[in-house]
Design an enzyme around this catalytic site. Structure first.
Site, PDB file in Angstrom:
ATOM      1  N   PRO A  78     -37.832  25.869  29.509  1.00  0.00           N
ATOM      2  CG  PRO A  78     -38.787  24.289  30.961  1.00  0.00           C
ATOM      3  CD  PRO A  78     -38.774  24.726  29.512  1.00  0.00           C
ATOM      4  CE  LYS A 119     -31.808  32.294  28.699  1.00  0.00           C
ATOM      5  NZ  LYS A 119     -30.908  32.225  27.532  1.00  0.00           N
ATOM      6  CB  VAL A 140     -19.251  39.690  17.792  1.00  0.00           C
ATOM      7  CG1 VAL A 140     -20.753  39.640  17.573  1.00  0.00           C
ATOM      8  CG2 VAL A 140     -18.520  39.308  16.505  1.00  0.00           C
ATOM      9  CE1 TYR A 173     -28.637  15.193  23.885  1.00  0.00           C
ATOM     10  CE2 TYR A 173     -29.930  14.206  22.123  1.00  0.00           C
ATOM     11  CZ  TYR A 173     -29.637  15.278  22.940  1.00  0.00           C
ATOM     12  OH  TYR A 173     -30.349  16.445  22.813  1.00  0.00           O
ATOM     13  CB  ILE A 230     -21.187  31.954  25.828  1.00  0.00           C
ATOM     14  CG1 ILE A 230     -20.915  33.411  25.418  1.00  0.00           C
ATOM     15  CG2 ILE A 230     -20.389  31.604  27.076  1.00  0.00           C
ATOM     16  CD1 ILE A 230     -21.334  34.443  26.447  1.00  0.00           C
ATOM     17  CB  ILE A 284      -9.344  43.523  15.579  1.00  0.00           C
ATOM     18  CG1 ILE A 284      -8.281  43.661  14.480  1.00  0.00           C
ATOM     19  CG2 ILE A 284     -10.436  42.552  15.161  1.00  0.00           C
ATOM     20  CD1 ILE A 284      -7.407  42.446  14.318  1.00  0.00           C
ATOM     21  CB  THR A 288     -26.018  27.582  21.471  1.00  0.00           C
ATOM     22  OG1 THR A 288     -26.261  28.188  20.188  1.00  0.00           O
ATOM     23  CG2 THR A 288     -27.246  26.810  21.904  1.00  0.00           C
ATOM     24  CB  SER A 328      -5.050  43.945  17.227  1.00  0.00           C
ATOM     25  OG  SER A 328      -5.006  45.259  16.728  1.00  0.00           O
TER      26      SER A 328
END
Length: 507
Positions: free
Chosen positions: A99, A81, A48, A435, A349, A45, A347, A42
């Site tokens: 980095p 970046k 962000v 991990y 996206i 609305i 973080t 819509s």
């Protein structure tokens, strides 16, 4: 006689903006013939649209969709970046760069940071960033894409800094090109199956019914489907991450240099960002409303801006945390509808992209949702949110700052058990929890631990087998090689200017 091909699964995405259009584009492009995608948004609305810095994973997403990098950068006024410069976090006056790349290299099965710690024990270590090509290039405001292969020039990655209010529309145009059907309208009710509880249709204000088999909730913090309709509980993490507001304000560039990194500077009640785009500098103060008022935060960001303000500060409100389950029934939450972690490590996206990737991997081909796939999706998403949460908490907790109530709180608070275990492993043996999936590997944790003054009590004893002066000579050769490589790189702005296809009209 061969049977007819199954009908594509009808996927309905609720909400536009970055998460919605990334989801729609990803499913439509990567699951052709398996899914048909409709998106409901819509114009009433807003979005962000502040997160202007990303992680290297966004490159993989853009490439996988077949999007041309130069066209993407031009449309979003993007710069490159190489990492994030953290200032005043461990103590006031100190800084370090996290980095997108490694520090040195492993030798004889021992991580470089152990060799560096051995040098430090003998008073022979330079700043660990001197042994990182990404750090050295960032400090010199230089950039070029990493080389392929396994040489020094391949030891870093890069992400983008872009205008998030332009990224959503760019993804919308791409999504519609690959077959996503857009519906303009506001959802007024949700129809569900009486037996299963699954969502079957969204009813819009004008009476239209948008029917589907699988629904993706990208409606932001309102979380119309996952939160409001299905009642999935929200786990609030404010006690660990007290920042719940941001005062955002763009301004002009103060100097001709374009830094190929984001700057995060600790403030008395949080931290502020500086994100250089082609056409302007993004500024914002992420703060705890329990420790400073919105008015004071706005005054602080105006006072700290280096260029001329282009607009008044805008206040954004958020709650750190995540849903207890991000996939419930036939509804998957992506982006803010699923969870939110403040932008300290860029973080937001990534977390949306991560959920989209897992959804595509676990997609209910044929239409039947396997509860085991749903459980696995929730396990992977929860693990990622929890790990990022711990990494963010580390930036606040690993400090000696005692100059404000905010820093006293985060320095002395009890951290999650999962982070406490990681801190103990580092403190006792300079080891990083291993991990294989997800975000923030060894170099990221090492950058923050050492950058914020957390020296371990011990490190790998094998490093003592090489004489300190020989070790110093070897690391000095590495440092000189890094310096030499950086010297061959063009300036960040120069690299952007070389190819006009990357440049926005206003840049």
């Amino acid at each position: 006689m061969m049977g007819e091909a199954p009908q594509p699964l009808r996927v309905v995405v609720l909400g536009g903006g970055t998460a919605g259009w990334m989801t729609a584009a990803g499913i439509a492009k990567l699951l052709p013939g398996i899914a048909s995608v409709a998106l409901v948004e819509s114009e009433e609305i807003g979005i962000v649209g502040v997160g202007e810095a990303t992680l290297p994973h966004i490159r993989g997403f853009v490439e996988k969709l077949g999007i041309d990098e130069a066209a993407f950068m031009k449309a979003t006024h993007a710069t490159y970046k190489l990492g994030i410069d953290f200032r005043d976090f461990g103590r006031i006056g100190e800084s370090y760069i996290h980095p997108f790349g490694s520090f040195g290299e492993e030798v004889q099965g021992v991580g470089f940071h152990h060799w560096w710690l051995e040098l430090a024990r003998h008073g022979l270590a330079r700043d660990i960033g001197d042994y990182s090509l990404a750090v050295a290039a960032a400090k010199a405001n230089r950039f070029r894409p990493p080389a392929t292969g396994d040489g020094l020039a391949s030891t870093y990655g890069y992400a983008y800094q872009f205008d998030a209010t332009l990224f959503g529309p760019f993804m919308r145009d791409f999504a519609r090109e690959v077959g996503v059907e857009r519906h303009e309208g506001r959802v007024v009710s949700v129809e569900r199956d009486a037996q299963s509880g699954d969502v079957v249709a969204l009813v819009l204000a004008d009476g239209r019914r948008i029917m589907g088999d699988l629904f993706v909730d990208c409606s932001g913090f309102r979380s119309i489907l996952l939160g409001q309709e299905l009642g999935e509980a929200w786990e609030d993490w404010t006690h660990w991450l007290p920042c719940d507001r941001a005062a955002a304000m763009p301004c002009t560039h103060a100097t001709p240099d374009l830094r190929p990194y984001t700057t995060a500077t600790a403030m008395p009640a949080g931290w502020r960002w500086q994100i250089p785009l082609q056409h302007r500098m993004g500024n914002g103060y992420v703060f705890s409303s329990a420790h400073i008022s919105e008015e004071q935060a706005c005054e602080a960001i105006i006072a700290s801006a280096e260029g001329r303000p282009l607009a008044d500060p805008r206040i954004l409100k958020f709650r750190p945390g995540r849903r207890a389950r991000s996939w419930s029934h036939n509804v998957i939450g992506v982006g803010l509808a699923s969870g939110f972690l403040e932008p300290l490590e860029s973080t937001s996206i990534y977390l949306a992209q991560m959920a989209i990737t897992y959804l595509i991997e676990l997609f209910p081909v044929g239409g039947t949702i396997d509860p085991r796939d749903r459980d696995e999706f929730n396990r992977l998403v929860d693990m990622e949110y929890d790990r990022v949460r711990d990494f963010l908490i580390l930036h606040y907790h690993a400090t000696t700052r005692d100059d404000s109530e905010f820093w006293n709180h985060v320095r002395t608070m009890q951290v999650p058990d999962s982070l406490a275990g990681k801190l103990e492993l580092w403190r006792k043996a300079a080891r990083i929890e291993k991990y294989s999936d997800g975000l923030f590997y060894d170099a990221s944790w090492i950058a923050v631990y050492l950058g914020q003054g957390m020296l371990p009590e011990a490190h790998d004893p094998r490093t003592a087998m090489i004489a300190p002066d020989a070790l110093a000579r070897a690391t000095e050769r590495l440092r000189m090689a890094v310096t030499g490589e950086v010297a061959t790189m063009p300036g960040h702005r120069d690299f952007l200017m070389r190819e006009a296809a990357r440049l926005a009209e206003a840049a």
